[in-house]
Scaffold this active site. Structure first.
Site, PDB file in Angstrom:
ATOM      1  N   ILE A  46       0.864  -1.175   0.000  1.00 18.35           N
ATOM      2  CA  ILE A  46       0.000   0.000   0.000  1.00 18.35           C
ATOM      3  C   ILE A  46       0.900   1.224   0.000  1.00 18.35           C
ATOM      4  CG2 ILE A  46      -1.783   1.262   1.253  1.00 18.35           C
ATOM      5  CD1 ILE A  46      -2.446  -1.501   2.609  1.00 18.35           C
ATOM      6  N   GLU A  47       0.912   1.940  -1.109  1.00 13.45           N
ATOM      7  CA  GLU A  47       1.754   3.125  -1.222  1.00 13.45           C
ATOM      8  C   GLU A  47       1.026   4.360  -0.692  1.00 13.45           C
ATOM      9  OE1 GLU A  47       4.430   1.666  -5.019  1.00 13.45           O
ATOM     10  OE2 GLU A  47       3.034   3.313  -5.322  1.00 13.45           O
ATOM     11  N   GLU A  58       4.424  -7.893   2.896  1.00 15.32           N
ATOM     12  CA  GLU A  58       4.734  -8.793   4.005  1.00 15.32           C
ATOM     13  C   GLU A  58       4.356  -8.156   5.342  1.00 15.32           C
ATOM     14  OE1 GLU A  58       8.081  -9.207   0.894  1.00 15.32           O
ATOM     15  OE2 GLU A  58       6.815  -7.624   1.695  1.00 15.32           O
TER      16      GLU A  58
END
Length: 141
Positions: A46-47, A58
């Site tokens: 998720i940027e 992860e």
């Protein structure tokens, strides 16, 4: 774990990558964690416009597992990236994610297999080989 379990875990990671929010890099990553009881928890990257605020797949998967009360029994991890759709080497967890995975694994005293997935190759590596001499909960005692 047999090959069909590996393939199922890789498929779960690939499915997770489909939900990636990566508008800035276009680098969609999926991760799937398998626990000793057979359960699987997935995550995707998720940027954020503030790049340092981005979350890796992860780390999201570990946070989901821990939020659900899972504190040990990590036996394997699969990580996939955009290179899995044509070209590129198998993707490995970044350093931060190796540390986050180690923390979860240490709680159950496991050394999980990490399946680093590429378009034509899957590398199986023990987490301890990716993060030798890791700092973890036992380091604080």
């Amino acid at each position: 774990m047999d090959n069909s379990d590996d393939q199922d875990l890789i498929a779960a990671a690939r499915d997770a990558a489909e939900h990636s929010y990566s508008p800035y890099s276009g680098f969609a990553v999926g991760a799937a964690l398998r626990f000793a009881d057979g359960s699987v928890v997935t995550g995707t990257n998720i940027e954020n416009a503030s790049y340092g605020m981005a979350l890796c797949a992860e780390t999201v998967a570990v946070a989901k597992a821990m939020a659900d009360g899972v504190r040990g029994g990590l036996v394997s991890v699969a990580v996939t990236g955009p290179g899995n759709k044509g070209g590129g080497d198998p993707i490995t967890p970044c350093g931060r994610c190796r540390q986050v995975l180690h923390e979860l694994a240490a709680l159950g005293r496991t050394d999980p297999d990490v399946l680093c997935v590429g378009p034509e190759e899957v590398r199986r590596v023990k987490l301890s080989a990716l993060l030798p001499a890791a700092f973890g909960p036992s380091s604080l005692l």
